[in-house]
Design a protein around this motif. Structure first.
Motif, short mmCIF file in Angstrom:
data_model
loop_
_atom_site.label_atom_id
_atom_site.label_comp_id
_atom_site.label_asym_id
_atom_site.label_seq_id
_atom_site.Cartn_x
_atom_site.Cartn_y
_atom_site.Cartn_z
N UNK A 3 0.83 -1.22 0.00
CA UNK A 3 0.00 0.00 0.00
C UNK A 3 0.85 1.26 0.00
N UNK A 4 1.96 1.24 0.73
CA UNK A 4 2.86 2.40 0.74
C UNK A 4 3.33 2.72 -0.68
N UNK B 100 1.95 1.59 -3.66
CA UNK B 100 0.90 1.94 -4.62
C UNK B 100 0.39 3.36 -4.38
N UNK B 101 0.37 3.81 -3.11
CA UNK B 101 -0.05 5.19 -2.83
C UNK B 101 0.98 6.17 -3.38
N UNK C 276 -5.24 10.50 -2.43
CA UNK C 276 -5.44 9.24 -1.71
C UNK C 276 -6.90 9.06 -1.32
N UNK D 90 -8.39 5.72 -3.12
CA UNK D 90 -8.68 4.56 -2.29
C UNK D 90 -10.06 4.63 -1.65
N UNK E 232 -0.46 9.45 4.45
CA UNK E 232 -1.07 9.26 3.14
C UNK E 232 -1.97 10.43 2.72
#
Lengths: 164, 415
Positions: free
Chosen positions: A73-74, A76-77, B223, B227, B356
């Motif tokens: 996730x790190x 892909x973000x 983000x 997501x 994020x």
């Protein structure tokens, strides 16, 4: 008394850990970040924490990954969502010390600095500190089971997006 | 303190009728920066200093800042909290140079002048001279040379400080409606889970505006959308204090069935970009409502944050005209169990210098600071939601709260 065999074993282990760390930092510095999660075990843990928090026994980290999904996730973000001025790292690692090699997991510590170079050319010593690693063998390959990066400075310049 | 007495005067003239256009000069001008220290940070404003729980024992102290001014906050032998300017009355050295600790008294390292925990001068080394020679003369009055005391208020465990006697009581300063949100979020005794510090390559006001600007959240912080963090079912709004200096922006979930009141997992809108691990998006509804996100500002530089279960107070410190430092104090409740501790560590991946949904705030101000130099007499515009400074029930697509900040800035600065 240290025998030649002990020395050989110690030296061989150091060389293998050194190669793991070298592969790891080149992976980051060369922006092959999709490979970054592969350096950890599936249940690997990774923390970037300031020395201030670490010394005070406070748990909050700047980056905290627990298990492969969070590593992915790190990245892909960073690739798809986060916005930042392009920059690259150059890692310098030194003073590898084996803390414990008696069990199947090897515990080590080392020092590091990371210089950050921005797309326009500004360059600075971005991070510096210590890393505590727990390394283990999975199918004949060494992987990080745990990697705790302790930053000497409490201050992060602008933002931290690329892992250390 | 009489404001007229400290006003050094200024040639700066606000270039428009209202606060929907902001001159770039306010981010680059050293004279305005110096004026802000006197008129705003040392004017009629409340500034976050530290938390009650950070200095639990007599003698515990913490160093902090109000604007450029170094401050020390300390708990005395009676359990009362005092705040003083961290500057010796003699030569002006810091009396306290370690960020935190426990002391019986403050002793300046330079000439060993000592102060008690209320800032009173208690001792001057060689004050009587040596063998009758030197030392202080009779005209020297110890009472006149204490550390400069700062007025404080303990607001639900947040220690606030002000230089000015004119600053209204805190609840009157922010108003009852915004006070209610502090009571909504900080319902129990707090504990500190850690600190972050982030250096912004920009004037402090650009970060304050960023916090008041709910319009940017889903646009800059991609983000959220990528997501599926912010969903169309969410409603929210913006509250403003009567003074318009302070604001609250919040979002909440509309539909939560009884079965998943306790925990609701957020799924991605796009399968391509779903999170591999959704633990950090889990939200334990610990506050008894459905609010997922509340960002509250206290003029000038304090931010209170609830993002899911990530609680924090942010304190912005100006570091010169084109740099500022944000100190994040990450919070939990004293009675959190191990699962809750772990959840807070997970969700804190969203915020902080590597967060994020927050890291972009670190670079966007610098982009403006760089571009401002193109022409500092030009102006930025704040057209969203018109020119009014009004609360908003539904839409967060307004720059009302940003305009409210500039109203406060002009009133403090007298321009």
């Amino acid at each position: 008394m240290t025998t030649t065999t002990d020395l050989d074993r110690d030296l061989a282990m150091r060389l293998r850990i050194d190669a793991l760390v070298a592969d790891y930092i080149h992976c980051i510095d060369e922006d092959r970040l999709e490979e970054w999660p592969d350096y950890f075990t599936a249940d690997g843990r990774y923390k970037v924490i300031t020395r201030e928090n670490y010394d005070l026994g406070l748990p909050v980290a700047l980056i905290y990954c627990d298990g492969r999904g969070m590593f992915e996730d790190r990245i892909s973000a960073l690739r798809t969502a986060n916005i930042y001025e392009p920059h690259v790292y150059c890692h310098m690692v030194s003073a590898l010390k084996i803390l414990d090699s008696s069990g199947p997991d090897i515990k080590t510590q080392s020092n590091f600095t990371v210089t950050r170079t921005m797309s326009e050319g500004d360059m600075m010593t971005f991070l510096c500190g210590k890393v505590f690693d727990t390394v283990t063998e999975v199918d004949g390959e060494l992987k990080f089971k745990e990697r705790t990066v302790i930053l000497d400075s409490r201050r992060i310049d602008t933002l931290l997006v690329i892992p250390v | 303190m009489d404001t007229a007495q400290i006003d050094p005067g200024t040639d700066f003239v606000w270039p428009s009728e209202d606060v929907s256009q902001i001159p770039f000069r306010v981010y680059t001008d050293q004279d305005l920066y110096d004026r802000e220290q006197k008129m705003l940070f040392q004017g009629p404003t409340w500034n976050f200093l530290c938390l009650d729980c950070e200095i639990p024992e007599p003698g515990d102290y913490k160093m902090t800042y109000i604007g450029d001014a170094p401050i020390v906050v300390v708990r005395d032998e009676n359990g009362d909290i005092n705040a003083m300017v961290n500057r010796c009355a003699h030569k002006g050295s810091l009396v306290c140079y370690k960020p935190r600790g426990n002391v019986k008294e403050f002793a300046c390292i330079y000439h060993n002048w000592t102060y008690d925990l209320r800032g009173k001068l208690t001792g001057v080394a060689f004050g009587k001279g040596v063998r009758g020679q030197g030392g202080l003369t009779e005209e020297f009055k110890h009472d006149e040379h204490g550390l400069e005391r700062i007025r404080i208020e303990n607001v639900r465990g947040f220690i606030m400080g002000t230089f000015s006697d004119e600053t209204p009581a805190f609840v009157d300063y922010i108003g009852q409606e915004l006070m209610d949100n502090i009571d909504r979020v900080f319902i129990k005794p707090l504990k500190v889970l850690g600190y972050h510090s982030q250096i912004f390559p920009n004037n402090w006001k650009l970060y304050v505006e960023n916090n008041k600007d709910s319009y940017h959240a889903s646009l800059l912080h991609v983000f959220h959308n990528t997501f599926g963090v912010v969903r169309p079912t969410m409603t929210g709004g913006i509250l403003l204090s009567d003074s318009r200096w302070h604001h609250l922006s919040y979002t909440q979930r509309e539909e939560i069935g009884d079965d998943n009141i306790a925990k609701e997992k957020i799924r991605s809108k796009q399968d391509d970009y779903s999170l591999a691990d959704t633990r950090m998006m889990e939200h334990v509804l610990e506050l008894g409502d459905k609010i997922t996100n509340s960002i509250q500002t206290v003029f000038p530089t304090m931010v209170l944050q609830q993002i899911l279960n990530a609680l924090a107070v942010r304190q912005l410190i100006p570091r010169g005209v084109d740099e500022s430092e944000l100190i994040w104090t990450i919070l939990g409740f004293e009675d959190d169990d191990a699962d809750m501790d772990e959840l807070r560590l997970q969700v804190n991946n969203l915020v902080g210098p590597a967060g994020f949904i927050s890291m972009e705030d670190g670079c966007v101000g610098g982009f403006i600071q760089t571009a401002a130099k193109a022409n500092v007499d030009a102006q930025t515009i704040l057209p969203m939601g018109g020119r009014k400074i009004e609360p908003s029930d539904g839409s967060r697509v307004t720059e009302s709260a940003v305009r409210g900040f500039w109203k406060g800035w002009r009133e403090c600065m007298g321009v």
